[in-house]
Enzyme design. Structure first.
Site, PDB file in Angstrom:
ATOM      1  N   CYS A   2       0.848  -1.170   0.000  1.00 49.40           N
ATOM      2  CA  CYS A   2       0.000   0.000   0.000  1.00 49.40           C
ATOM      3  C   CYS A   2       0.897   1.238   0.000  1.00 49.40           C
ATOM      4  O   CYS A   2       1.917   1.262   0.675  1.00 49.40           O
ATOM      5  CB  CYS A   2      -0.947   0.094   1.184  1.00 49.40           C
ATOM      6  N   ARG A  27       4.053  -0.339  -4.750  1.00 49.12           N
ATOM      7  CA  ARG A  27       3.736  -0.821  -3.404  1.00 49.12           C
ATOM      8  C   ARG A  27       2.412  -1.566  -3.345  1.00 49.12           C
ATOM      9  O   ARG A  27       2.093  -2.189  -2.333  1.00 49.12           O
ATOM     10  CB  ARG A  27       3.695   0.357  -2.430  1.00 49.12           C
ATOM     11  N   TRP A  75      -2.737  -2.673  -1.705  1.00 46.41           N
ATOM     12  CA  TRP A  75      -2.430  -4.097  -1.836  1.00 46.41           C
ATOM     13  C   TRP A  75      -3.304  -4.764  -0.787  1.00 46.41           C
ATOM     14  O   TRP A  75      -3.051  -4.663   0.404  1.00 46.41           O
ATOM     15  CB  TRP A  75      -0.945  -4.332  -1.569  1.00 46.41           C
ATOM     16  N   ASN A 101      -1.845   2.048   5.589  1.00 47.54           N
ATOM     17  CA  ASN A 101      -0.965   0.973   5.146  1.00 47.54           C
ATOM     18  C   ASN A 101      -0.649   0.143   6.380  1.00 47.54           C
ATOM     19  O   ASN A 101      -0.219   0.691   7.387  1.00 47.54           O
ATOM     20  CB  ASN A 101       0.307   1.593   4.549  1.00 47.54           C
ATOM     21  N   GLY A 102      -0.881  -1.170   6.295  1.00 46.22           N
ATOM     22  CA  GLY A 102      -0.607  -2.042   7.441  1.00 46.22           C
ATOM     23  C   GLY A 102      -1.810  -2.889   7.769  1.00 46.22           C
ATOM     24  O   GLY A 102      -2.722  -3.041   6.951  1.00 46.22           O
ATOM     25  N   GLU A 482      18.087 -17.295  -6.964  1.00 46.89           N
ATOM     26  CA  GLU A 482      17.642 -15.968  -7.388  1.00 46.89           C
ATOM     27  C   GLU A 482      17.121 -16.009  -8.831  1.00 46.89           C
ATOM     28  O   GLU A 482      16.117 -15.376  -9.154  1.00 46.89           O
ATOM     29  CB  GLU A 482      18.793 -14.961  -7.227  1.00 46.89           C
ATOM     30  N   LYS A 486      13.365 -14.898  -9.871  1.00 43.05           N
ATOM     31  CA  LYS A 486      13.084 -13.869 -10.878  1.00 43.05           C
ATOM     32  C   LYS A 486      12.131 -14.423 -11.934  1.00 43.05           C
ATOM     33  O   LYS A 486      11.158 -13.783 -12.305  1.00 43.05           O
ATOM     34  CB  LYS A 486      14.350 -13.392 -11.595  1.00 43.05           C
ATOM     35  N   GLU A 489       8.497 -15.045 -10.507  1.00 47.52           N
ATOM     36  CA  GLU A 489       7.686 -13.902 -10.070  1.00 47.52           C
ATOM     37  C   GLU A 489       7.256 -12.992 -11.217  1.00 47.52           C
ATOM     38  O   GLU A 489       6.204 -12.375 -11.137  1.00 47.52           O
ATOM     39  CB  GLU A 489       8.367 -13.109  -8.967  1.00 47.52           C
ATOM     40  N   HIS A 505      18.506 -36.879  -5.597  1.00 42.30           N
ATOM     41  CA  HIS A 505      17.829 -37.312  -4.376  1.00 42.30           C
ATOM     42  C   HIS A 505      16.321 -37.058  -4.442  1.00 42.30           C
ATOM     43  O   HIS A 505      15.651 -37.041  -3.411  1.00 42.30           O
ATOM     44  CB  HIS A 505      18.446 -36.603  -3.169  1.00 42.30           C
ATOM     45  N   LYS A 601       5.983  -4.290  -3.865  1.00 42.18           N
ATOM     46  CA  LYS A 601       7.328  -4.036  -3.363  1.00 42.18           C
ATOM     47  C   LYS A 601       7.230  -3.561  -1.912  1.00 42.18           C
ATOM     48  O   LYS A 601       6.219  -2.989  -1.523  1.00 42.18           O
ATOM     49  CB  LYS A 601       7.995  -2.957  -4.212  1.00 42.18           C
TER      50      LYS A 601
HETATM   51  C1  F6R Z   1      11.960 -10.324  -5.355  1.00 46.07           C
HETATM   52  C2  F6R Z   1      11.779  -9.229  -4.420  1.00 46.07           C
HETATM   53  C3  F6R Z   1      11.450  -9.566  -3.021  1.00 46.07           C
HETATM   54  C4  F6R Z   1      12.253  -8.689  -2.046  1.00 46.07           C
HETATM   55  C5  F6R Z   1      11.802  -8.954  -0.612  1.00 46.07           C
HETATM   56  C6  F6R Z   1      12.642  -8.210   0.385  1.00 46.07           C
HETATM   57  O1  F6R Z   1      12.310  -9.850  -6.611  1.00 46.07           O
HETATM   58  O2  F6R Z   1      11.866  -8.088  -4.753  1.00 46.07           O
HETATM   59  O3  F6R Z   1      11.657 -10.919  -2.753  1.00 46.07           O
HETATM   60  O4  F6R Z   1      13.599  -8.987  -2.205  1.00 46.07           O
HETATM   61  O5  F6R Z   1      10.465  -8.590  -0.491  1.00 46.07           O
HETATM   62  O6  F6R Z   1      12.584  -6.831   0.163  1.00 46.07           O
HETATM   63  P1  F6R Z   1      13.613  -5.856   0.856  1.00 46.07           P
HETATM   64  O7  F6R Z   1      14.940  -6.142   0.265  1.00 46.07           O
HETATM   65  O8  F6R Z   1      13.128  -4.484   0.566  1.00 46.07           O
HETATM   66  O9  F6R Z   1      13.593  -6.185   2.318  1.00 46.07           O
END
Ligand code: F6R
Length: 606
Positions: A2, A27, A75, A101-102, A482, A486, A489, A505, A601
């Site tokens: 949010c 966000r 969100w 937000n929260g 990673e 990527k 997601e 295994h 994010k």
């Molecule tokens: C994946 C991604 C998330 C963040 C995670 C932590 O591409 O962006 O997995 O890495 O939410 O976010 P931060 O680094 O802001 O704590």
């Protein structure tokens, strides 16, 4: 999660708020809304389900007059992402509007009590209780009313409110969720983070948990939980408005992948004295790094993958036993840390609630908290005892890229500092490592340029596949993790990463003709083993894709090549083709690259 923005000034509030929301959309993007206090003393509100663009259209059709207001991009947590659940929410008589937000944990009991007292609810959200509580608590001062309301709330929140009673003011309160004040000329702002208003100001005031704030066009008043006035020191971010724009790139993700050489360069700047085998980390001055013999790295998501690289760096470069942990697990499993063991928390945003709470838990247990963050003034950065700021610039795309590579760099620097302090890393070895580290920006440029076309071609074939596997050993394992994250997601292809040796295994049972298996091979000491694991997959019909260090190309035919160099510096390069691959796969599959479904994010709820 949010995004909140508030404005008090001389311009039409809706324009400033909408621009802010567009910048904050990473966000959350389930629904959006605005409330503006009109000149006639009423609150005008518009809300739309879906992306902020729909709100933009709605405000074009029916502009909201007024120079003070609040906005929100959502969100969803409580209540479906519909227009009726979109923020702002109003009290019974439309005199207060709030955005939040929260999560308010005790919303159900508050709602029941408010309903029993005759309040009429119009949404399924936890937020709406705040509007009704304000209605009850208001006695002539919005700031004071919000502070009183906050005393009744359990959970985490950043809340902003406007009222017809005080048409020139926006008030807000924060506890556990991010909120900063932006300082303008004849106008002031509130925002979940400063990039929301970066086109208008680079100056901000940080808010602490428990703070309540009121802004007007020419004044900012901050009080703490007890109502005592506070005057925090202002900060200025070195980010530019252009950094928060797409700048001709088709997507923010594309831009951010390509910004990595510069981000690495900026993070390194002034830190390395390769000739002496030393690093300069003024942030750790006065800390006896030679006394560190165990270290806990704590993070979520991509930052956790950087932590997984970090644990190996600390072991190799500093001879320190290091463990990477998911912040969400660390918090609740009563972790046993050694006496004085630092918790090194890694977070791009510095606002991820799980990571923040893990840091707080470590602090409660009496451990030093160190942080690697990318956002100046973030909660984690402020709460940590020591911290290093990466210089990646604003990361807007939901999927993290440049944060990962710069975090690895920051961890490398700290690991060298510890290794030099405790004598594990001799000067010649440090020199060799640091020279290679200094070469990373150029090498990254090279890798990105050389990988683009191959990424497009592989992505074309990935378009139709349901699953993909990523394999790596040693430092290549976190890179594989990673790469898989990527891909899943942003392209929604189901992707899993395994340690190369683990396939036999169990997971080998999943392989069949044409299943893509992406092998990462940049670590000399396990090259033969990793190559054998890739061959085992190919023998079962898998479609091989590989990222291979050029001097190891004899072991495994490369799809993408990484320049030869120090084993410990290769993860920051090996991940680049995987980022490009995920990007191209997402484009080929037509997904919303920068705003993948169900994600946001900066995850500020648990
Ligand atoms: C994946 C991604 C998330 C963040 C995670 C932590 O591409 O962006 O997995 O890495 O939410 O976010 P931060 O680094 O802001 O704590």
């Amino acid at each position: 999660m949010c995004g909140i923005v508030g404005y008090a000034g001389a311009e039409p509030a809706q324009d400033v708020l909408v621009q802010g929301l567009l910048r904050l959309e990473y966000r959350g993007y389930d629904s959006a809304g605005l409330a503006v206090v009109s000149g006639d003393g009423s609150i005008a509100r518009v809300r739309t389900a879906g992306r902020v663009e729909r709100l933009v259209d709605a405000t074009r059709r029916a502009p909201l007059p007024g120079r003070v207001g609040i906005g929100h991009t959502r969100w969803a947590t409580h209540g479906a992402p519909t227009e009726r659940n979109a923020h702002p929410h109003l009290d019974c008589r439309g005199r207060f509007a709030v955005v939040h937000n929260g999560i308010i944990d005790n919303h159900a009991e508050l709602r029941a009590r408010l309903k029993a007292d005759g309040h009429a609810f119009t949404s399924d959200t936890d937020t709406e209780v705040v509007a009704h509580l304000l209605e009850e608590a208001y006695a002539g001062d919005l700031l004071e009313a919000l502070r009183k309301v906050a005393e009744k709330l359990r959970g985490t929140y950043a809340i902003a409110a406007v009222s017809v009673h005080e048409p020139r003011r926006v008030a807000a309160v924060r506890h556990g969720n991010p909120l900063v004040v932006g300082l303008g000329q004849g106008e002031n702002y509130l925002a979940s983070d400063l990039p929301a208003v970066l086109d208008r100001t680079r100056d901000g005031l940080p808010l602490e948990d428990g703070d309540a704030v009121a802004i007007t066009a020419d004044r900012v008043r901050i009080v703490d939980r007890e109502g005592r006035e506070r005057r925090p020191a202002p900060f200025r971010v070195n980010w530019t408005p252009a950094q928060a724009e797409r700048g001709g790139h088709p997507h923010f993700l594309h831009k951010e992948i390509h910004e990595q050489p510069e981000a690495l360069r900026a993070t390194l700047a002034g830190r390395v004295e390769a000739a002496r085998g030393e690093v300069r980390l003024a942030e750790f001055e006065g800390v006896d790094l030679s006394a560190v013999n165990r270290l806990r790295l704590v993070a979520c998501g991509t930052s956790y993958h950087a932590a997984r690289v970090g644990e190996l760096l600390f072991e190799r470069l500093a001879g320190v036993e290091a463990h990477a942990e998911l912040a969400s697990e660390f918090r609740y499993r009563r972790p046993l840390l050694a006496r004085g063991e630092p918790a090194l928390c890694i977070s791009q945003s510095g606002e991820t609630l799980d990571t923040l709470e893990a840091a707080r838990e470590a602090k409660r247990l009496g451990h030093p908290v160190w942080a690697v963050t990318n956002v100046l003034g973030s909660s984690l950065g402020r709460e940590a005892d020591r911290g290093l700021l990466t210089q990646a610039g604003p990361e807007i795309s939901v999927a993290s890229t440049k944060a990962f590579t710069t975090q690895i760099l920051a961890l490398s620097l700290i690991a060298v500092a510890v290794g030099r302090a405790n004598g594990h890393l001799a000067a010649p070895a440090a020199r060799a490592f640091l020279r290679d580290l200094e070469g990373l920006p150029e090498a990254a440029e090279e890798v990105i340029a050389a990988s683009r076309e191959a990424a497009r071609q592989v992505a074309e074939r990935l378009r139709e596949v349901p699953d993909a596997f990523f394999l790596g050993r040693d430092l290549d394992l976190p890179v594989a993790l990673e790469g898989a994250l990527k891909l899943k997601e942003i392209s929604y292809i189901h992707a899993e990463a395994y340690a190369g040796g683990e396939m036999k295994h169990g997971p080998l049972a999943l392989l069949g003709p044409g299943v893509p298996v992406v092998a990462v091979l940049t670590q000399g000491q396990v090259a033969d083993k990793m190559a054998a694991n890739a061959v085992e997959a190919v023998t079962r019909g898998a479609w091989p894709v590989s990222v291979v260090r050029e001097d190891l190309a004899g072991r495994l035919a490369p799809t993408f090549t990484i320049p030869a160099g120090h084993d410990l510096t290769r993860p920051a390069l090996a991940v680049l083709p995987l980022q490009l691959l995920a990007y191209e796969a997402a484009v080929a599959r037509g997904t919303d690259v920068d705003r993948p479904r169900n994600l946001a994010k900066s995850v500020t709820v648990e």
